[in-house]
Design an enzyme around this catalytic site. Sequence first.
Site, mmCIF file in Angstrom:
data_model
loop_
_atom_site.group_PDB
_atom_site.id
_atom_site.type_symbol
_atom_site.label_atom_id
_atom_site.label_comp_id
_atom_site.label_asym_id
_atom_site.label_seq_id
_atom_site.Cartn_x
_atom_site.Cartn_y
_atom_site.Cartn_z
ATOM 1 N N ASN A 9 41.190 -23.418 39.966
ATOM 2 C CA ASN A 9 41.250 -22.315 41.406
ATOM 3 C C ASN A 9 40.608 -23.418 42.435
ATOM 4 O O ASN A 9 39.738 -23.980 43.229
ATOM 5 C CB ASN A 9 40.229 -21.151 41.074
ATOM 6 C CG ASN A 9 40.095 -20.975 41.949
ATOM 7 O OD1 ASN A 9 41.047 -20.597 42.869
ATOM 8 N ND2 ASN A 9 39.598 -19.825 42.524
ATOM 9 N N LYS A 11 40.630 -22.371 45.703
ATOM 10 C CA LYS A 11 40.828 -21.871 45.829
ATOM 11 C C LYS A 11 41.644 -22.051 47.959
ATOM 12 O O LYS A 11 42.481 -22.125 47.626
ATOM 13 C CB LYS A 11 39.373 -21.628 46.487
ATOM 14 C CG LYS A 11 38.537 -21.838 45.115
ATOM 15 C CD LYS A 11 36.945 -21.001 45.515
ATOM 16 C CE LYS A 11 36.551 -20.957 43.721
ATOM 17 N NZ LYS A 11 34.929 -20.614 43.937
ATOM 18 N N HIS A 94 38.274 -12.074 40.669
ATOM 19 C CA HIS A 94 37.581 -13.721 41.441
ATOM 20 C C HIS A 94 36.495 -12.313 42.154
ATOM 21 O O HIS A 94 36.236 -11.962 43.177
ATOM 22 C CB HIS A 94 38.425 -14.181 42.326
ATOM 23 C CG HIS A 94 37.286 -15.552 42.095
ATOM 24 N ND1 HIS A 94 35.700 -16.010 43.643
ATOM 25 C CD2 HIS A 94 37.021 -16.570 41.523
ATOM 26 C CE1 HIS A 94 35.429 -16.700 42.412
ATOM 27 N NE2 HIS A 94 36.048 -17.504 41.930
ATOM 28 N N GLU A 96 34.823 -13.748 45.043
ATOM 29 C CA GLU A 96 35.166 -13.680 46.335
ATOM 30 C C GLU A 96 35.954 -12.328 46.915
ATOM 31 O O GLU A 96 35.975 -12.295 48.045
ATOM 32 C CB GLU A 96 35.939 -15.086 46.384
ATOM 33 C CG GLU A 96 34.234 -15.913 46.619
ATOM 34 C CD GLU A 96 34.842 -17.893 45.361
ATOM 35 O OE1 GLU A 96 36.272 -18.538 45.405
ATOM 36 O OE2 GLU A 96 34.494 -18.540 45.512
ATOM 37 N N GLU A 166 32.476 -15.670 35.065
ATOM 38 C CA GLU A 166 31.660 -16.753 36.385
ATOM 39 C C GLU A 166 30.873 -15.958 37.132
ATOM 40 O O GLU A 166 30.540 -14.793 37.585
ATOM 41 C CB GLU A 166 32.920 -16.510 37.524
ATOM 42 C CG GLU A 166 34.451 -17.452 36.411
ATOM 43 C CD GLU A 166 35.141 -18.133 37.817
ATOM 44 O OE1 GLU A 166 35.779 -19.472 37.294
ATOM 45 O OE2 GLU A 166 35.309 -16.960 38.854
ATOM 46 N N GLY A 172 29.960 -22.530 43.211
ATOM 47 C CA GLY A 172 30.003 -23.700 44.192
ATOM 48 C C GLY A 172 28.558 -23.704 44.394
ATOM 49 O O GLY A 172 28.178 -23.859 45.838
ATOM 50 N N SER A 212 30.199 -23.748 39.022
ATOM 51 C CA SER A 212 30.179 -25.829 38.551
ATOM 52 C C SER A 212 30.340 -26.166 37.527
ATOM 53 O O SER A 212 28.833 -26.775 37.220
ATOM 54 C CB SER A 212 28.372 -25.237 39.170
ATOM 55 O OG SER A 212 28.337 -25.014 40.084
HETATM 56 P P1 13P Z 1 32.932 -24.287 41.475
HETATM 57 O O1 13P Z 1 33.194 -24.603 40.232
HETATM 58 O O2 13P Z 1 33.243 -24.561 42.417
HETATM 59 O O3 13P Z 1 31.795 -24.103 41.287
HETATM 60 O O4 13P Z 1 33.950 -22.313 41.717
HETATM 61 C C1 13P Z 1 33.776 -21.463 39.997
HETATM 62 C C2 13P Z 1 35.479 -20.515 40.747
HETATM 63 O O5 13P Z 1 35.007 -19.706 41.246
HETATM 64 C C3 13P Z 1 36.722 -20.926 39.695
HETATM 65 O O6 13P Z 1 37.162 -20.114 39.867
#
Ligand code: 13P
Length: 249
Positions: A9, A11, A94, A96, A166, A172, A212
Amino acid sequence: MRKKIVAGNWKMNTLLKEGMELAKAVEKLEKEKTSDALVIIAPPYTHLSRVKDLIQGVKLSAQNCASEEGGAYTGEVSPDMLKSVGVEYVIIGHSERRAYYGEDDEELNKKTKLALSKGLKPIFCCGEVLEEREGGKLYDVIRQQISVGLKDLSKEEMAEVVIAYEPVWAIGTGVVASPEQAQEMHKFIRGLLVELYDDQVAEDMTILYGGSCKPSNAAELFANPDVDGGLIGGASLKAEDFLGIVNAY
Ligand code: 13P
């Protein structure tokens, strides 16, 4: 047999040129991969049609889609539009999107159903925030997100869905869930699918871990019986790291 998947992803990262370079590099390394996991990338909307022409072995996903078929919805992108540029998968729900854009379980259910009706495969995300985990509410949260978000789907539709767990506190942050924490929740999700659907739906469901995930911790996460791959954020922006995760499988 359920599919193993490692999905990236991206983003809101990369300009078009960088994204095209990254896609090319991922495609090249995918050809040399040592694992049988399916590799998916989810670039920003603006890159999708150009990236599609650069990949073959690697599959294409969008990061979101509209919950309406079409019409006067300024700024939205419909599942049909995604299909028309060769997108196969779409990330839905997601954390976010849930946190910053107020997408709730009912809207995510609508998106999931619409995406499926248009022939897209949803990568449906769920996950608890730290307070919910520490307050012992983590299983209630995941039960709610899955039972409403994936409500009223047929078994045939469920066969097209991928679930991504997740934990929000791991996204992150550099704080990865322990292999035990991941396995515990993935096992819970599979049990929930038995309850909501049946043994077959549960057994066949690909459940990804995200948060992560890096080449150095991927192998121990993927070694769990209920972890079927990963949804990767930061580490998917470097082809070597991303394929390092794929090859850790
Ligand atoms: P990170 O791997 O940067 O922690 O993000 C995970 C994520 O949100 C994938 O959709």
